[in-house]
Motif scaffolding. Structure first.
Motif, PDB file in Angstrom:
ATOM      1  N   GLY A 153       0.811  -1.207   0.000  1.00 20.71           N
ATOM      2  CA  GLY A 153       0.000   0.000   0.000  1.00 20.71           C
ATOM      3  C   GLY A 153       0.847   1.259   0.000  1.00 20.71           C
ATOM      4  N   ARG A 154       1.925   1.248   0.772  1.00 24.06           N
ATOM      5  CA  ARG A 154       2.828   2.406   0.809  1.00 24.06           C
ATOM      6  C   ARG A 154       3.491   2.611  -0.554  1.00 24.06           C
ATOM      7  N   LYS A 155       3.881   1.514  -1.182  1.00 26.40           N
ATOM      8  CA  LYS A 155       4.505   1.592  -2.504  1.00 26.40           C
ATOM      9  C   LYS A 155       3.552   2.211  -3.522  1.00 26.40           C
ATOM     10  N   HIS A 156       2.273   1.855  -3.448  1.00 26.85           N
ATOM     11  CA  HIS A 156       1.289   2.432  -4.367  1.00 26.85           C
ATOM     12  C   HIS A 156       1.233   3.948  -4.222  1.00 26.85           C
ATOM     13  N   LEU A 157       1.278   4.434  -3.002  1.00 30.70           N
ATOM     14  CA  LEU A 157       1.207   5.882  -2.773  1.00 30.70           C
ATOM     15  C   LEU A 157       2.404   6.602  -3.385  1.00 30.70           C
ATOM     16  N   LEU A 158       3.587   6.039  -3.206  1.00 29.11           N
ATOM     17  CA  LEU A 158       4.790   6.652  -3.768  1.00 29.11           C
ATOM     18  C   LEU A 158       4.771   6.613  -5.291  1.00 29.11           C
ATOM     19  N   GLU A 159       4.187   5.564  -5.854  1.00 29.69           N
ATOM     20  CA  GLU A 159       4.060   5.469  -7.310  1.00 29.69           C
ATOM     21  C   GLU A 159       3.060   6.496  -7.845  1.00 29.69           C
ATOM     22  N   LYS A 164       1.793  11.831 -10.648  1.00 29.38           N
ATOM     23  CA  LYS A 164       1.466  13.252 -10.531  1.00 29.38           C
ATOM     24  C   LYS A 164       2.600  14.124 -11.048  1.00 29.38           C
ATOM     25  N   GLU A 165       3.821  13.757 -10.733  1.00 23.52           N
ATOM     26  CA  GLU A 165       4.972  14.550 -11.155  1.00 23.52           C
ATOM     27  C   GLU A 165       5.209  14.470 -12.660  1.00 23.52           C
ATOM     28  N   SER A 166       4.615  13.478 -13.308  1.00 23.86           N
ATOM     29  CA  SER A 166       4.733  13.354 -14.758  1.00 23.86           C
ATOM     30  C   SER A 166       3.743  14.269 -15.482  1.00 23.86           C
ATOM     31  N   GLY A 167       2.857  14.915 -14.717  1.00 19.82           N
ATOM     32  CA  GLY A 167       1.878  15.811 -15.306  1.00 19.82           C
ATOM     33  C   GLY A 167       0.500  15.213 -15.476  1.00 19.82           C
ATOM     34  N   LYS A 168       0.313  13.998 -15.025  1.00 22.82           N
ATOM     35  CA  LYS A 168      -0.991  13.343 -15.112  1.00 22.82           C
ATOM     36  C   LYS A 168      -1.695  13.399 -13.761  1.00 22.82           C
ATOM     37  N   GLY A 169      -2.992  13.121 -13.761  1.00 27.58           N
ATOM     38  CA  GLY A 169      -3.740  13.119 -12.523  1.00 27.58           C
ATOM     39  C   GLY A 169      -3.522  11.834 -11.738  1.00 27.58           C
ATOM     40  N   ALA A 170      -3.596  11.936 -10.413  1.00 22.19           N
ATOM     41  CA  ALA A 170      -3.380  10.760  -9.566  1.00 22.19           C
ATOM     42  C   ALA A 170      -4.172  10.893  -8.275  1.00 22.19           C
ATOM     43  N   GLY A 171      -4.730   9.780  -7.822  1.00 25.21           N
ATOM     44  CA  GLY A 171      -5.494   9.812  -6.580  1.00 25.21           C
ATOM     45  C   GLY A 171      -5.628   8.436  -5.966  1.00 25.21           C
ATOM     46  N   VAL A 172      -5.962   8.427  -4.689  1.00 20.48           N
ATOM     47  CA  VAL A 172      -6.272   7.187  -3.981  1.00 20.48           C
ATOM     48  C   VAL A 172      -7.645   7.365  -3.339  1.00 20.48           C
ATOM     49  N   LEU A 173      -8.484   6.343  -3.479  1.00 20.78           N
ATOM     50  CA  LEU A 173      -9.834   6.398  -2.920  1.00 20.78           C
ATOM     51  C   LEU A 173      -9.980   5.308  -1.868  1.00 20.78           C
ATOM     52  N   PHE A 174     -10.295   5.726  -0.653  1.00 20.93           N
ATOM     53  CA  PHE A 174     -10.544   4.784   0.436  1.00 20.93           C
ATOM     54  C   PHE A 174     -12.042   4.496   0.481  1.00 20.93           C
ATOM     55  N   LEU A 175     -12.397   3.283   0.105  1.00 22.32           N
ATOM     56  CA  LEU A 175     -13.805   2.890   0.111  1.00 22.32           C
ATOM     57  C   LEU A 175     -14.140   2.277   1.461  1.00 22.32           C
ATOM     58  N   ILE A 176     -14.919   2.987   2.249  1.00 21.20           N
ATOM     59  CA  ILE A 176     -15.286   2.549   3.592  1.00 21.20           C
ATOM     60  C   ILE A 176     -16.485   1.621   3.463  1.00 21.20           C
ATOM     61  N   GLN A 177     -16.288   0.356   3.794  1.00 19.46           N
ATOM     62  CA  GLN A 177     -17.267  -0.682   3.476  1.00 19.46           C
ATOM     63  C   GLN A 177     -18.347  -0.801   4.557  1.00 19.46           C
ATOM     64  N   MET A 178     -18.903   0.370   4.903  1.00 16.67           N
ATOM     65  CA  MET A 178     -19.959   0.479   5.919  1.00 16.67           C
ATOM     66  C   MET A 178     -20.576   1.864   5.779  1.00 16.67           C
ATOM     67  N   ALA A 201       2.133  11.999  -0.053  1.00 15.74           N
ATOM     68  CA  ALA A 201       1.428  12.000  -1.337  1.00 15.74           C
ATOM     69  C   ALA A 201       0.474  13.187  -1.430  1.00 15.74           C
ATOM     70  N   LYS A 202      -0.235  13.466  -0.359  1.00 15.00           N
ATOM     71  CA  LYS A 202      -1.146  14.615  -0.336  1.00 15.00           C
ATOM     72  C   LYS A 202      -0.391  15.915  -0.579  1.00 15.00           C
ATOM     73  N   ASN A 203       0.732  16.066   0.082  1.00 11.86           N
ATOM     74  CA  ASN A 203       1.535  17.279  -0.064  1.00 11.86           C
ATOM     75  C   ASN A 203       2.123  17.428  -1.462  1.00 11.86           C
ATOM     76  N   ARG A 204       2.265  16.323  -2.167  1.00 10.92           N
ATOM     77  CA  ARG A 204       2.808  16.360  -3.530  1.00 10.92           C
ATOM     78  C   ARG A 204       1.717  16.417  -4.589  1.00 10.92           C
ATOM     79  N   GLY A 205       0.474  16.604  -4.159  1.00 14.73           N
ATOM     80  CA  GLY A 205      -0.609  16.835  -5.110  1.00 14.73           C
ATOM     81  C   GLY A 205      -1.490  15.654  -5.443  1.00 14.73           C
ATOM     82  N   VAL A 206      -1.258  14.516  -4.818  1.00 14.71           N
ATOM     83  CA  VAL A 206      -2.110  13.352  -5.053  1.00 14.71           C
ATOM     84  C   VAL A 206      -3.448  13.568  -4.338  1.00 14.71           C
ATOM     85  N   ASP A 207      -4.553  13.307  -5.020  1.00 14.63           N
ATOM     86  CA  ASP A 207      -5.880  13.465  -4.425  1.00 14.63           C
ATOM     87  C   ASP A 207      -6.160  12.326  -3.447  1.00 14.63           C
ATOM     88  N   ILE A 208      -6.751  12.666  -2.310  1.00 18.03           N
ATOM     89  CA  ILE A 208      -7.133  11.674  -1.308  1.00 18.03           C
ATOM     90  C   ILE A 208      -8.646  11.737  -1.145  1.00 18.03           C
TER      91      ILE A 208
END
Length: 230
Positions: A153-159, A164-178, A201-208
Protein backbone atom coordinates in the motif's frame (compact mmCIF):
# COMPACT_ATOMS: atom_id res chain seq x y z
CA UNK A 1 -23.57 -3.59 -6.59
CA UNK A 2 -26.07 -6.38 -6.12
CA UNK A 3 -24.83 -9.76 -4.88
CA UNK A 4 -26.82 -12.34 -6.81
CA UNK A 5 -25.44 -15.46 -5.14
CA UNK A 6 -27.38 -17.04 -2.29
CA UNK A 7 -26.75 -15.38 1.07
CA UNK A 8 -26.68 -17.21 4.42
CA UNK A 9 -26.24 -15.94 7.99
CA UNK A 10 -24.04 -17.78 10.46
CA UNK A 11 -22.32 -17.40 13.84
CA UNK A 12 -18.58 -16.83 13.79
CA UNK A 13 -16.52 -19.39 15.76
CA UNK A 14 -12.82 -18.81 15.04
CA UNK A 15 -10.27 -18.05 12.32
CA UNK A 16 -7.30 -20.44 12.25
CA UNK A 17 -5.49 -18.49 9.51
CA UNK A 18 -5.91 -15.50 7.20
CA UNK A 19 -7.86 -17.37 4.55
CA UNK A 20 -10.22 -19.63 6.51
CA UNK A 21 -12.73 -19.43 9.33
CA UNK A 22 -15.09 -21.77 11.13
CA UNK A 23 -18.74 -20.75 11.44
CA UNK A 24 -21.96 -22.26 12.75
CA UNK A 25 -24.88 -22.60 10.35
CA UNK A 26 -28.02 -23.96 11.99
CA UNK A 27 -25.97 -25.92 14.52
CA UNK A 28 -23.47 -27.30 12.00
CA UNK A 29 -19.82 -26.20 12.15
CA UNK A 30 -18.30 -25.66 8.72
CA UNK A 31 -15.18 -24.07 7.29
CA UNK A 32 -15.48 -21.06 4.96
CA UNK A 33 -13.14 -18.90 2.91
CA UNK A 34 -12.28 -15.39 4.15
CA UNK A 35 -11.64 -13.08 1.16
CA UNK A 36 -9.68 -10.57 3.24
CA UNK A 37 -6.17 -10.95 4.66
CA UNK A 38 -6.55 -8.09 7.17
CA UNK A 39 -7.00 -8.70 10.87
CA UNK A 40 -10.69 -7.79 11.14
CA UNK A 41 -10.54 -8.64 14.85
CA UNK A 42 -13.29 -6.15 15.66
CA UNK A 43 -15.69 -7.94 13.29
CA UNK A 44 -14.69 -11.59 13.42
CA UNK A 45 -15.55 -12.14 17.07
CA UNK A 46 -16.81 -15.50 18.42
CA UNK A 47 -20.59 -15.43 18.54
CA UNK A 48 -21.01 -12.47 16.17
CA UNK A 49 -23.31 -12.85 13.17
CA UNK A 50 -21.53 -13.03 9.80
CA UNK A 51 -22.78 -13.04 6.23
CA UNK A 52 -21.85 -15.85 3.83
CA UNK A 53 -22.04 -15.86 0.05
CA UNK A 54 -22.56 -19.25 -1.53
CA UNK A 55 -20.08 -20.10 -4.28
CA UNK A 56 -21.22 -22.77 -6.72
CA UNK A 57 -17.80 -23.96 -7.80
CA UNK A 58 -17.24 -27.74 -7.65
CA UNK A 59 -13.44 -27.42 -7.49
CA UNK A 60 -13.47 -25.18 -4.41
CA UNK A 61 -12.60 -26.63 -1.03
CA UNK A 62 -15.16 -24.38 0.68
CA UNK A 63 -18.78 -23.74 -0.26
CA UNK A 64 -19.04 -20.22 1.16
CA UNK A 65 -17.15 -16.92 1.29
CA UNK A 66 -17.45 -14.88 4.50
CA UNK A 67 -18.15 -11.44 3.04
CA UNK A 68 -19.50 -9.33 5.92
CA UNK A 69 -20.15 -9.22 9.63
CA UNK A 70 -22.34 -7.42 12.13
CA UNK A 71 -20.54 -5.26 14.69
CA UNK A 72 -23.51 -4.56 16.92
CA UNK A 73 -26.11 -3.17 14.52
CA UNK A 74 -23.50 -2.00 11.99
CA UNK A 75 -22.99 -4.28 8.99
CA UNK A 76 -19.44 -4.17 7.62
CA UNK A 77 -18.49 -5.72 4.30
CA UNK A 78 -14.99 -7.26 4.38
CA UNK A 79 -14.72 -8.75 0.88
CA UNK A 80 -11.45 -7.40 -0.56
CA UNK A 81 -12.65 -8.13 -4.11
CA UNK A 82 -15.65 -5.80 -3.73
CA UNK A 83 -14.12 -2.26 -3.59
CA UNK A 84 -12.92 -2.08 -7.21
CA UNK A 85 -16.28 -3.33 -8.48
CA UNK A 86 -18.17 -0.79 -6.37
CA UNK A 87 -15.90 2.07 -7.45
CA UNK A 88 -16.14 1.11 -11.12
CA UNK A 89 -19.93 1.17 -10.86
CA UNK A 90 -19.78 4.59 -9.14
CA UNK A 91 -17.40 6.00 -11.76
CA UNK A 92 -19.72 4.94 -14.56
CA UNK A 93 -22.66 6.55 -12.78
CA UNK A 94 -20.77 9.80 -12.10
CA UNK A 95 -21.09 9.49 -8.31
CA UNK A 96 -17.52 10.63 -7.64
CA UNK A 97 -17.86 14.34 -8.41
CA UNK A 98 -14.17 15.17 -8.75
CA UNK A 99 -13.79 12.45 -11.41
CA UNK A 100 -17.12 12.67 -13.25
CA UNK A 101 -15.55 14.22 -16.37
CA UNK A 102 -13.45 11.11 -16.97
CA UNK A 103 -15.71 9.05 -19.21
CA UNK A 104 -13.20 6.39 -20.30
CA UNK A 105 -12.66 3.88 -17.52
CA UNK A 106 -10.10 1.09 -17.76
CA UNK A 107 -9.22 -1.49 -15.09
CA UNK A 108 -5.76 -2.68 -14.05
CA UNK A 109 -3.60 -0.42 -16.22
CA UNK A 110 0.11 0.28 -15.97
CA UNK A 111 2.08 3.49 -15.77
CA UNK A 112 5.79 2.84 -16.22
CA UNK A 113 6.48 -0.23 -14.11
CA UNK A 114 3.48 0.35 -11.85
CA UNK A 115 -0.01 -1.13 -12.11
CA UNK A 116 -3.00 0.80 -10.79
CA UNK A 117 -6.62 -0.17 -10.24
CA UNK A 118 -7.96 2.36 -12.75
CA UNK A 119 -6.79 4.49 -15.64
CA UNK A 120 -9.29 7.23 -16.47
CA UNK A 121 -9.40 9.53 -19.50
CA UNK A 122 -11.56 12.52 -20.38
CA UNK A 123 -12.64 13.73 -23.84
CA UNK A 124 -9.42 15.74 -24.26
CA UNK A 125 -7.25 12.70 -23.55
CA UNK A 126 -6.15 13.79 -20.08
CA UNK A 127 -5.19 10.76 -18.00
CA UNK A 128 -5.87 10.05 -14.35
CA UNK A 129 -4.62 7.04 -12.36
CA UNK A 130 -6.66 5.90 -9.38
CA UNK A 131 -5.83 3.36 -6.68
CA UNK A 132 -8.59 1.96 -4.43
CA UNK A 133 -8.25 0.74 -0.84
CA UNK A 134 -11.03 -1.02 1.05
CA UNK A 135 -11.56 0.12 4.65
CA UNK A 136 -13.12 -2.22 7.23
CA UNK A 137 -11.82 -0.84 10.56
CA UNK A 138 -14.13 1.39 12.58
CA UNK A 139 -14.22 2.56 16.19
CA UNK A 140 -16.76 5.08 17.51
CA UNK A 141 -17.42 6.35 14.00
CA UNK A 142 -13.74 6.80 13.14
CA UNK A 143 -12.51 4.69 10.21
CA UNK A 144 -8.87 3.95 9.48
CA UNK A 145 -6.55 2.13 7.08
CA UNK A 146 -4.64 -0.13 7.15
CA UNK A 147 -5.60 -2.54 9.93
CA UNK A 148 -2.34 -4.43 9.30
CA UNK A 149 1.04 -3.23 7.93
CA UNK A 150 1.12 -2.95 4.13
CA UNK A 151 4.36 -2.32 2.28
CA UNK A 152 2.43 -2.76 -0.97
CA UNK A 153 0.00 0.00 0.00
CA UNK A 154 2.83 2.41 0.81
CA UNK A 155 4.51 1.59 -2.50
CA UNK A 156 1.29 2.43 -4.37
CA UNK A 157 1.21 5.88 -2.77
CA UNK A 158 4.79 6.65 -3.77
CA UNK A 159 4.06 5.47 -7.31
CA UNK A 160 1.07 7.81 -7.48
CA UNK A 161 3.42 10.68 -6.64
CA UNK A 162 5.48 9.70 -9.69
CA UNK A 163 2.34 9.79 -11.82
CA UNK A 164 1.47 13.25 -10.53
CA UNK A 165 4.97 14.55 -11.15
CA UNK A 166 4.73 13.35 -14.76
CA UNK A 167 1.88 15.81 -15.31
CA UNK A 168 -0.99 13.34 -15.11
CA UNK A 169 -3.74 13.12 -12.52
CA UNK A 170 -3.38 10.76 -9.57
CA UNK A 171 -5.49 9.81 -6.58
CA UNK A 172 -6.27 7.19 -3.98
CA UNK A 173 -9.83 6.40 -2.92
CA UNK A 174 -10.54 4.78 0.44
CA UNK A 175 -13.80 2.89 0.11
CA UNK A 176 -15.29 2.55 3.59
CA UNK A 177 -17.27 -0.68 3.48
CA UNK A 178 -19.96 0.48 5.92
CA UNK A 179 -22.24 3.46 6.51
CA UNK A 180 -22.77 6.25 9.05
CA UNK A 181 -19.15 7.07 9.88
CA UNK A 182 -17.61 10.33 11.12
CA UNK A 183 -14.31 10.57 9.26
CA UNK A 184 -11.36 8.66 7.81
CA UNK A 185 -7.74 8.79 8.96
CA UNK A 186 -4.56 6.77 8.38
CA UNK A 187 -4.07 4.10 11.04
CA UNK A 188 -0.65 5.26 12.27
CA UNK A 189 -0.69 2.87 15.24
CA UNK A 190 -0.83 -0.10 12.86
CA UNK A 191 1.43 1.24 10.08
CA UNK A 192 3.28 4.50 10.71
CA UNK A 193 5.08 4.35 7.35
CA UNK A 194 1.82 4.17 5.43
CA UNK A 195 0.52 7.24 7.24
CA UNK A 196 3.70 9.13 6.46
CA UNK A 197 3.47 8.12 2.80
CA UNK A 198 -0.18 9.22 2.61
CA UNK A 199 0.63 12.67 3.98
CA UNK A 200 3.62 12.94 1.64
CA UNK A 201 1.43 12.00 -1.34
CA UNK A 202 -1.15 14.62 -0.34
CA UNK A 203 1.53 17.28 -0.06
CA UNK A 204 2.81 16.36 -3.53
CA UNK A 205 -0.61 16.83 -5.11
CA UNK A 206 -2.11 13.35 -5.05
CA UNK A 207 -5.88 13.46 -4.43
CA UNK A 208 -7.13 11.67 -1.31
CA UNK A 209 -10.77 10.57 -1.38
CA UNK A 210 -12.87 8.68 1.15
CA UNK A 211 -16.41 7.44 0.53
CA UNK A 212 -18.70 5.42 2.74
CA UNK A 213 -21.12 2.81 1.41
CA UNK A 214 -24.70 1.79 1.81
CA UNK A 215 -24.39 -1.86 2.84
CA UNK A 216 -26.91 -4.67 2.96
CA UNK A 217 -26.52 -8.42 3.23
CA UNK A 218 -26.84 -8.77 -0.54
CA UNK A 219 -25.65 -5.39 -1.85
CA UNK A 220 -23.08 -2.62 -1.40
CA UNK A 221 -23.21 0.83 -3.04
CA UNK A 222 -20.91 3.86 -2.85
CA UNK A 223 -22.98 6.55 -1.18
CA UNK A 224 -21.34 9.76 0.07
CA UNK A 225 -18.03 11.49 0.63
CA UNK A 226 -16.41 11.27 4.07
CA UNK A 227 -14.04 13.81 5.67
CA UNK A 228 -10.36 12.86 5.50
CA UNK A 229 -8.21 13.84 8.47
CA UNK A 230 -4.47 13.52 7.98
Amino acid sequence: MLITNRIRLAKFIHRPNRFQAFVDIDGEEIIVHVPNTGRNKEILVPGYTVVLREENNPIRKTKYDLIAGYKGKKLINIDSQIPNKVVEEALKEGKIKALKNYNKIKREKTFGCSRFDFKLEDEEGNEYYLEVKGVTYEENGITAFPDAPTDRGRKHLLELVEVKESGKGAGVLFLIQMDKVEYFTPFDERDKLFGEALRYAKNRGVDIFAYECEVGENYILLSKSVEVRL
